[in-house]
Write a protein that holds these residues in place. Structure first.
Motif, PDB file in Angstrom:
ATOM      1  N   LYS D  89      11.000 -14.669  28.861  1.00 39.33           N
ATOM      2  CA  LYS D  89       9.900 -15.529  29.306  1.00 39.33           C
ATOM      3  C   LYS D  89       8.643 -14.682  29.415  1.00 39.33           C
ATOM      4  O   LYS D  89       8.730 -13.494  29.733  1.00 39.33           O
ATOM      5  N   PRO D  90       7.472 -15.297  29.193  1.00 33.24           N
ATOM      6  CA  PRO D  90       6.233 -14.520  29.372  1.00 33.24           C
ATOM      7  C   PRO D  90       6.166 -14.003  30.801  1.00 33.24           C
ATOM      8  O   PRO D  90       6.493 -14.719  31.748  1.00 33.24           O
ATOM      9  N   ALA D  91       5.754 -12.760  30.936  1.00 36.35           N
ATOM     10  CA  ALA D  91       5.744 -12.141  32.260  1.00 36.35           C
ATOM     11  C   ALA D  91       4.720 -12.826  33.147  1.00 36.35           C
ATOM     12  O   ALA D  91       3.653 -13.230  32.699  1.00 36.35           O
ATOM     13  N   ALA D  92       5.060 -12.962  34.409  1.00 35.93           N
ATOM     14  CA  ALA D  92       4.134 -13.548  35.376  1.00 35.93           C
ATOM     15  C   ALA D  92       3.020 -12.554  35.650  1.00 35.93           C
ATOM     16  O   ALA D  92       3.257 -11.364  35.800  1.00 35.93           O
ATOM     17  N   LYS D  93       1.812 -13.095  35.709  1.00 32.73           N
ATOM     18  CA  LYS D  93       0.687 -12.192  35.961  1.00 32.73           C
ATOM     19  C   LYS D  93       0.479 -12.041  37.463  1.00 32.73           C
ATOM     20  O   LYS D  93       1.005 -12.797  38.256  1.00 32.73           O
ATOM     21  N   GLY D  94      -0.292 -11.057  37.857  1.00 30.15           N
ATOM     22  CA  GLY D  94      -0.663 -10.935  39.258  1.00 30.15           C
ATOM     23  C   GLY D  94      -0.227  -9.622  39.861  1.00 30.15           C
ATOM     24  O   GLY D  94      -1.028  -8.887  40.412  1.00 30.15           O
ATOM     25  N   ARG D  95       1.053  -9.311  39.727  1.00 27.34           N
ATOM     26  CA  ARG D  95       1.510  -8.092  40.372  1.00 27.34           C
ATOM     27  C   ARG D  95       1.410  -6.898  39.435  1.00 27.34           C
ATOM     28  O   ARG D  95       1.789  -5.805  39.785  1.00 27.34           O
ATOM     29  N   ALA D  96       0.910  -7.145  38.243  1.00 28.36           N
ATOM     30  CA  ALA D  96       0.866  -6.060  37.273  1.00 28.36           C
ATOM     31  C   ALA D  96       0.050  -4.855  37.752  1.00 28.36           C
ATOM     32  O   ALA D  96       0.485  -3.728  37.554  1.00 28.36           O
ATOM     33  N   PRO D  97      -1.130  -5.049  38.387  1.00 28.41           N
ATOM     34  CA  PRO D  97      -1.895  -3.871  38.790  1.00 28.41           C
ATOM     35  C   PRO D  97      -1.119  -2.962  39.747  1.00 28.41           C
ATOM     36  O   PRO D  97      -1.155  -1.740  39.614  1.00 28.41           O
ATOM     37  N   VAL D  98      -0.404  -3.584  40.690  1.00 29.21           N
ATOM     38  CA  VAL D  98       0.372  -2.782  41.642  1.00 29.21           C
ATOM     39  C   VAL D  98       1.417  -1.969  40.886  1.00 29.21           C
ATOM     40  O   VAL D  98       1.553  -0.751  41.076  1.00 29.21           O
ATOM     41  N   ALA D  99       2.149  -2.678  40.017  1.00 31.03           N
ATOM     42  CA  ALA D  99       3.198  -1.994  39.266  1.00 31.03           C
ATOM     43  C   ALA D  99       2.601  -0.856  38.442  1.00 31.03           C
ATOM     44  O   ALA D  99       3.150   0.252  38.392  1.00 31.03           O
ATOM     45  N   LEU D 100       1.442  -1.144  37.833  1.00 29.75           N
ATOM     46  CA  LEU D 100       0.800  -0.118  37.013  1.00 29.75           C
ATOM     47  C   LEU D 100       0.444   1.092  37.868  1.00 29.75           C
ATOM     48  O   LEU D 100       0.695   2.244  37.482  1.00 29.75           O
ATOM     49  N   ALA D 101      -0.108   0.825  39.044  1.00 30.05           N
ATOM     50  CA  ALA D 101      -0.486   1.931  39.927  1.00 30.05           C
ATOM     51  C   ALA D 101       0.735   2.770  40.294  1.00 30.05           C
ATOM     52  O   ALA D 101       0.694   4.007  40.282  1.00 30.05           O
ATOM     53  N   VAL D 102       1.843   2.072  40.597  1.00 32.90           N
ATOM     54  CA  VAL D 102       3.057   2.803  40.974  1.00 32.90           C
ATOM     55  C   VAL D 102       3.523   3.675  39.817  1.00 32.90           C
ATOM     56  O   VAL D 102       3.837   4.864  39.989  1.00 32.90           O
ATOM     57  N   VAL D 103       3.531   3.076  38.636  1.00 31.30           N
ATOM     58  CA  VAL D 103       4.011   3.830  37.476  1.00 31.30           C
ATOM     59  C   VAL D 103       3.099   5.023  37.206  1.00 31.30           C
ATOM     60  O   VAL D 103       3.564   6.144  36.956  1.00 31.30           O
ATOM     61  N   LEU D 104       1.781   4.797  37.287  1.00 31.46           N
ATOM     62  CA  LEU D 104       0.851   5.899  37.034  1.00 31.46           C
ATOM     63  C   LEU D 104       1.027   7.007  38.070  1.00 31.46           C
ATOM     64  O   LEU D 104       1.031   8.191  37.737  1.00 31.46           O
ATOM     65  N   ALA D 105       1.205   6.615  39.321  1.00 32.06           N
ATOM     66  CA  ALA D 105       1.377   7.620  40.372  1.00 32.06           C
ATOM     67  C   ALA D 105       2.638   8.441  40.115  1.00 32.06           C
ATOM     68  O   ALA D 105       2.635   9.672  40.236  1.00 32.06           O
ATOM     69  N   THR D 106       3.718   7.726  39.758  1.00 30.28           N
ATOM     70  CA  THR D 106       4.962   8.432  39.485  1.00 30.28           C
ATOM     71  C   THR D 106       4.790   9.409  38.333  1.00 30.28           C
ATOM     72  O   THR D 106       5.194  10.580  38.415  1.00 30.28           O
ATOM     73  N   GLY D 107       4.164   8.906  37.279  1.00 25.99           N
ATOM     74  CA  GLY D 107       3.941   9.775  36.130  1.00 25.99           C
ATOM     75  C   GLY D 107       3.092  10.969  36.500  1.00 25.99           C
ATOM     76  O   GLY D 107       3.387  12.110  36.116  1.00 25.99           O
TER      77      GLY D 107
END
Lengths: 146, 502, 500, 216
Positions: D89-107
């Protein structure tokens, strides 16, 4: 006869895959491999069988209940080896006590062999269990059939 | 005679055993009430035993167990505690008689639960009285709060639930939110919470400075039962309870446990001298004075008799806080005497209010005009009680006022004397006006009876009094108010060790 | 076999061996009886272990007879001996309690596997607690987590949302585990060892980016597992929709074990020589602990589902534990350890009381609690007493926790924190009071689905009251909890190199 | 011991190309909504990692990755996919920035850590010189098996392996609990796509965990 080539190929390959699994299982001391890999390869043989002949056929050869018993037995093989070393006076999984005083670490060899066998059995049966449940939702079993 | 050392644990356990007996006798009300009265009598005898022992200079006590290092549950009787225990247990006995009359006349439900809660509450009050340290006092303080909750919500309707919520909310919020941190802080500073003559904190030099003021504030407002404004709203809200509850708990046990704790903390935790030297108590003295006047002013505007009495209690309790905060020996003496005098006087008033309700189902003061002529005994007792609260001789209530004024003079706070005088005048207006109206004014609705003087003033033929069990107790306490006036000297000497004399 | 010598390994190996055996038992009562028996046995050996540690000091057991750091070491000091006793004790009580509740909430054909998974979960938690090896912690953390995911999903028979809850927990838990193992990998790279004590020695004086990043990954990873605010999002749903017995078990044990692991890494592995540990205390744990205490308590206030309310309350209580350990004093650490024990007792009892209500009414909505004082008085009073303990009323364990925490706050110069702590308990008072008022002062419904409620069966009441009694007993006698926790805290502080 | 410097060899080119392909495959998996393609790509991803492990001289890990990751995981994911839909299913929008921030921080944290890491293959690095070295030295005497990995796996750290077997066992139990008889869905091919989709991916994760273990 549908998919004749596939069926024949599977029949031809089935035994060598099992054999290879056993090789990986018992050759783990000398080369890459061991119980984990062997268990997977063993399971793959049956998965291949299920692909070609249908899950019901495979279940006839290797019923679900037997797999659960195998899971238990495999885990107990490993843990049991540990308990046995405790009963023999060593710490948990201290294989040396299996053959005390051996110059060539025979205890270690036996111990590793036993636990690797436990790993192999558990991995193979668990993988097949997961496969069975994913692929064929098994019909509701009645209370009496257990 | 039981040894005083043994009497303390017995005094704690006897009400609990009584509670058990009441529970077991649920099915036969007469036996159940007998159990209450017998328990009350035994308890009173025990507290008197301890009182006598304390008057001879003994300090009986015992330690139950040590919960954490330096934090034992321990008991020790000293003059103030012994006095409080005698008042509480004696008035419980009186109140039990009254309760029987009131509850039966009103056909109240859940009477067994009512008497059981009462028994637990009195046990907690005794625990507060004899506590040898802050920790023990705190435990019983909380037990007292929780055990009286079912009494406040006795009626079980939405109004009672709301009152109960505020009651429990304010008392628990202040005790857990302020009192407990204050105790912990004291413990961290001193390594103990024991009541020590001369003051626990006074022994620790590092405690000086602003900490004393902050701690005192935590205690003063944390002990919500003392109803120092603005921690008072629970008290008017507790008036949804049946009148015996208001009479005993909210004129004697609960509120007195609060002011008792404040007095005890000022004397034994801070030490009068420490407060005098640091001047930390001055702001709280003014808050208490403000509380006295403000609560009186509110009381004047209450038409509901119990509400008026409740605000009067708020005001009168602040006398005791004021006495403690004056930080003089005479102030403390006045506060201690006020515990006794106000307990007798205010309980009389509440019991009269209950008797009026039982006999005529009237709660509003405006409806009570002319009622004195059909309930002369009730209003007579009310008149005596009110006189005592106002502080007119020959009533017991005059002594605390006298000592408080002495204390204020000692402390050089002449304005406080003015506050006390103003308060007494206001008391006259809002308390004495009630019996006066009852005797001298015509009933609002009927207006038939002429307002005469002399012979036909009371229509003896048409008396409509409450049941005898509702009348006798207030008359008894009213008599006590007069008696205490004349026996004040022994009480004074009994309390002298409190202020370092005797 | 010398029993005394082998004692340290028994608390793990007994449930580990017993778990698979469960599957060979016939359906019906047998799996439950077996699991209960095993949990009691585990509890007994754990108690024996506490006694042993109390006498002999730190016990080191070499698995496979390989001396650390070559092999895996079980290293038992007072801190983990206490947590072991706690986990197995809660296990013993909850397992005994579970039968009727599980019978109702889980399909009978699944019950064998269910008890097997419960035993596996117990094994995992015990294994995490007892071990002195970083990778071994990870392995057993996975054992407990994996079984917990499945157990939570078992709530699907009553409410399908259990599946989503389990899935969310699985995702968060897996991220947490991955972070943890990355952290361990980095530490291994920096030191070449996995043994915790050895790690401590070899980390001393090292300050490089691997260690810093490793520390960060471990804290965040464990933070996810222990539902540290704001990493708690998985917890409320997981506790709400899990079968009642599972909620009681994991609420009382799983997060506590994670807090213990965090303490172990902070104090026994890193220690105060590292500036970043102090920074983590001051700038992360302290503010997050306080925030969790408040925000989660406030959220709990508005829950109409009692299980969810208790779940949010758990998040808040975890805040207390973090707060205590962030003070970096013996008092604070003691408070944290004591609260680990005490909170398990009260939350266990509370969730069991809710389980009784669910058993009779089929619902954990607050509406189902109306007038229960008349229908289920024994359960009601168990709930109220444990609720009082949660609030921190004297003579309950909650008060002991609060006392230690408050003294620690004042002694550490965080007087403001003391007032925030009590303010948060006042919020607890309100939300527990809401339920209590519902049970005590409302009239029981005369019709509708909740009307038929009657007292829960004895098999549930007795274990629940055992925990309630423990709430009172340990609230009065602290020589078993408080004194041992002080000893544990002092030992931990010594290793950490703390000045005070 | 002398300072160690990693020198450039042809194998590095192979490593770089393998890693590049891994990244490409990973992005391809992210972009694709076609679940069948994703499953196949994940098989390829595992195979590439196996090859990469071989080039790192970790043959045992490579073998496991090939068997578990490329082999059985793919089969099981196919099985899981069959229980859900073919397309994501197309991904739900909205929480993407948070997830992106988490991933970037981890990286960022990982990259930060690499800057202080010892060079690959450095014999003086703690991981190679301490316990690792001890294993190499002691195995011939203690255990006398040629494959040191097996010695560590089954004897020195045999208890970890017991734990890992337990993990696999638990995964089996978990699947039985979720899909077996009496799970409330066994036998009926219910069309509850959303829920079964979650279950399917749930098992994927546990499979990954087992593959992690096997590769130790």
């Amino acid at each position: 006869m549908e998919h004749a080539i596939l069926r024949v190929t599977t029949k031809i390959f089935f035994a060598p895959i099992i054999l290879y699994a056993l090789y990986v299982q018992f050759h783990g001391d000398y080369g890459p491999g061991g119980g984990f890999q062997a268990g997977i390869i063993f399971a793959v043989a049956f998965i291949l069988h299920a692909f070609c002949f249908g899950l019901e056929e495979t279940k006839k050869a290797l019923p679900q209940r037997a797999l659960i018993v195998a899971m238990v037995v495999g885990l107990l093989f490993y843990a049991g080896t540990g308990v046995a070393t405790m009963l023999l006076g060593g710490n948990l999984l201290a294989y040396d006590v299996i053959v005390p005083g051996s110059a060539h670490n025979a205890g270690q060899h036996y111990g590793i062999l036993l636990v690797e066998w436990g790993v192999g059995v558990t991995v193979a049966s668990t993988m097949l269990t997961i496969f069975y449940h994913f692929t064929g939702r098994e019909p509701d079993i009645d209370q009496e059939d257990w | 005679m039981i040894s005083p050392g043994l009497a303390i644990p017995l005094a704690l356990w006897v009400p609990l055993l009584g509670c058990l007996a009441i529970w077991l006798l649920d099915k036969s009300p007469n036996l159940r009430e007998a159990a209450t009265l017998i328990t009350g009598a035994i308890l009173f005898a025990l507290t008197v035993t301890i009182f006598i022992a304390v008057s001879t200079g003994q300090r009986p006590g015992f330690q139950a167990l040590e919960v954490i290092d330096g934090l034992p549950i321990a008991f020790q009787a000293e003059p103030l505690g012994a006095l409080f225990a005698v008042i509480a247990s004696g008035l419980w006995l009186v109140n039990s008689v009254y309760s029987i009359g009131y509850m039966r006349a009103g056909n109240e439900k859940h009477q067994t639960r009512f008497y059981m809660s009462f028994a637990v509450a009195i046990s907690a009050a005794i625990g507060v009285a004899y506590a040898a340290n802050l920790f023990t006092l705190f435990i019983f303080y909380e037990v007292l709060t929780l055990s009286t909750f079912p009494l406040v919500t006795h009626k079980g309707d939405e109004k009672a639930r709301r009152g109960g919520r505020i009651y429990l909310g304010v008392l628990m919020a202040t005790s857990i939110g302020l009192f407990l941190p204050a105790i912990v802080w004291t413990y961290v500073i001193t390594g103990s919470t024991d009541f020590v003559e001369g003051g626990l904190l006074a022994q620790h030099v590092e405690a000086a400075g602003p900490i004393v003021g902050i701690l005192l504030g935590l205690y003063a407002f944390g002990i919500g039962k003392a109803a120092l404004m603005p921690a008072h709203p629970w008290l008017p809200n507790a008036m949804v309870a049946p009148t015996p509850v208001s009479a005993f708990l909210h004129a004697v046990a609960v509120v007195k446990a609060g002011v008792f704790a404040i007095l005890k903390i000022v004397v034994y935790i801070f030490g009068i001298d420490l407060l005098k030297d640091t001047g930390a108590s001055i702001p709280f003295m003014w808050i208490a004075a403000g509380s006295i006047l403000l609560a009186s002013a509110i009381a004047m505007n209450q038409d509901n008799l119990k509400a008026r009495l409740a605000y009067s209690t708020v005001s009168q309790l602040s006398y005791i806080t004021l006495g403690a905060m004056l930080a003089t020996s005479m102030g403390v003496m006045g506060g201690a005497m006020q515990i006794a005098a106000h307990a007798l006087g205010k309980m009389t008033l509440f019991m009269c209010a209950g008797a009026i309700y039982v006999a005529h189902h009237k709660t509003l003061i405006s409806e009570m005009r002319g009622l004195g002529r059909v309930m002369p005994f009730t209003f007579g007792a009310f008149f005596l009680g009110a006189m005592s609260i106002v502080g007119l001789p020959p009533m017991a209530g005059s002594w605390p006022k006298f000592f408080l004024m002495l204390g204020a003079a000692d402390a050089g706070q002449l304005a406080i004397i003015a506050v006390l005088i103003v308060s007494s005048i206001v008391n006259v207006v809002y308390l004495l006006s009630i019996p006066v109206q009852a005797f001298y004014m015509n009933p609002a609705e009927e207006g038939a009876k002429p307002q005469g003087a002399g012979g036909a003033f009371i229509d003896w033929g048409a008396l409509k009094e409450a049941p005898i069990l509702c009348i006798a107790p207030p008359m008894f306490t009213a008599a006590g108010v007069i008696a205490l006036f004349f026996f004040i000297d022994p009480l004074y000497r009994f309390l002298l060790p409190l202020i370092g004399g005797g | 076999m010398n029993l005394a010598e082998q004692l340290p390994v028994l608390p793990v190996i007994i449930p580990l061996v017993a778990a698979p055996i469960t599957l060979l038992l016939p359906q019906g009562r047998a799996p439950h009886l077996w699991a209960t028996l095993i949990s009691w046995l585990t509890f007994a050996v754990s108690i024996a272990l506490v006694a042993m540690v109390s006498d002999a000091g730190v016990i080191s057991y070499h698995l496979g007879d390989w001396a650390p750091p070559l092999g895996i070491e079980y290293r038992i000091d007072m801190a983990n001996a206490l947590v072991l006793a706690l986990v197995s004790g809660i296990g013993a009580v909850v397992f005994a309690f579970a039968y009727r509740s599980v019978e109702r909430e889980v399909d009978p054909r699944q019950s064998t596997f269910f008890y097997c998974a419960m035993l596996i979960c117990l094994t995992g938690l015990m294994g995490v607690t007892i071990t002195g090896d970083a990778f071994n912690i990870f392995v057993f953390l996975e054992i407990s987590s994996l079984s917990t995911y499945a157990l939570i999903a078992m709530g699907a028979k009553s409410d399908r949302r259990a599946l989503t809850a389990a899935f969310n927990y699985l995702v968060m838990g897996t991220i947490g585990a991955t972070f943890f193992v990355i952290g361990i990998g980095l530490l291994y790279q920096a030191t070449g060892t996995l043994n915790l004590a050895d790690l401590h020695d070899r980390l001393a004086g090292q300050s490089n980016r691997m260690v810093e990043a490793g520390f960060a990954f471990i804290v965040v990873g464990i933070g996810l597992k222990l539902a540290m605010f704001p990493l708690h999002l998985w917890l409320p749903n997981a506790y709400t929709y899990a079968p009642s017995a599972v909620s009681a078990f994991i609420a009382a044990t799983a997060t506590k074990v994670a807090v213990y692991v965090l303490i172990r890494f902070f104090y026994s592995v890193f220690g105060f020589d590292f500036a970043f540990v102090g920074h983590a205390f001051t700038y992360v744990l302290l503010p997050l602990g306080l925030a969790g205490m408040f925000i989660a308590s406030l959220v709990a206030l508005f829950q109409d589902d009692v299980k969810r309310m208790l779940a949010y309350s758990s998040v808040a209580q975890i805040g207390y534990m973090l707060l205590g350990l962030s003070f970096a004093t013996v008092e604070g650490l003691t408070a944290s350890l004591v609260h680990i024990l005490n909170h398990a007792l009260m939350k266990g009892a509370l969730f069991m009381a809710v389980a009784c209500v669910v058993f009779r009414t089929g619902s954990h909505s607050i509406q189902a609690f109306a007038g229960l004082a008349k229908r289920m008085p024994v359960t009601t009073w168990a709930f109220i007493l444990s609720g009082l303990s949660l609030i921190g009323v004297p003579l309950t364990v909650g008060f002991i926790s609060k006392w230690y925490l408050l003294t620690a706050a004042f002694a550490a110069g965080h007087g403001y924190a003391a007032f925030l702590i009590v303010a948060s308990s006042l919020i607890a008072m309100v939300y527990i009071g809401r339920v209590a008022e519902m049970m005590l002062l409302r009239e029981p419904p005369s019709e509708g689905p909740y009307a038929a409620a009657k007292e829960a069966p004895m098999s549930m009441l007795i274990p629940m009251w055992v925990l309630v009694a423990a709430n009172i007993y340990f609230g009065v006698r602290t020589d078993l909890t408080g004194d041992l926790a002080v000893r544990a805290a002092e030992a931990l502080m010594l290793v950490a190199g703390g000045a005070p | 011991m002398s300072d160690f410097t990693a020198h450039i060899s042809p194998i590095v080119l192979l490593d770089v190309s393998l890693l590049t392909m891994l990244i490409i495959v990973a992005f391809a998996m992210l972009r694709s909504r076609h679940l069948f393609a994703v499953v196949m790509l994940s098989g390829i991803f595992s195979l590439l990692s196996a090859a990469f492990f071989v080039s790192l001289d970790a043959v045992d890990v490579a073998f496991t990755e090939a068997a578990v990751g490329a082999g059985i995981s793919t089969v099981l994911m196919l099985g899981g996919m069959l229980l859900t839909a073919r397309r994501e299913k197309p991904a739900a929008k909205g929480r993407a920035p948070v997830a992106l921030a988490v991933v970037l921080a981890t990286g960022a944290a990982l990259i930060y850590a690499t800057t202080d890491m010892p060079a690959f293959g450095d014999p003086n690095s703690p991981a190679n010189s301490y316990v690792g070295q001890l294993y190499v030295e002691k195995t011939p005497n203690d255990i006398a098996v040629p494959n040191i990995v097996t010695a560590v796996l089954a004897s020195y750290r045999g208890f970890d392996t017991l734990g890992e077997v337990m993990v696999i066992f638990t995964a089996g139990i978990a699947v039985i609990l979720l899909l077996g008889a009496g799970s409330g869905r066994g036998g009926r091919k219910v069309a509850d796509r959303a829920v079964s989709g979650q279950e399917g991916s749930g098992h994927d994760s546990s499979d990954h965990e087992t593959s992690d273990k096997g590769g130790k």
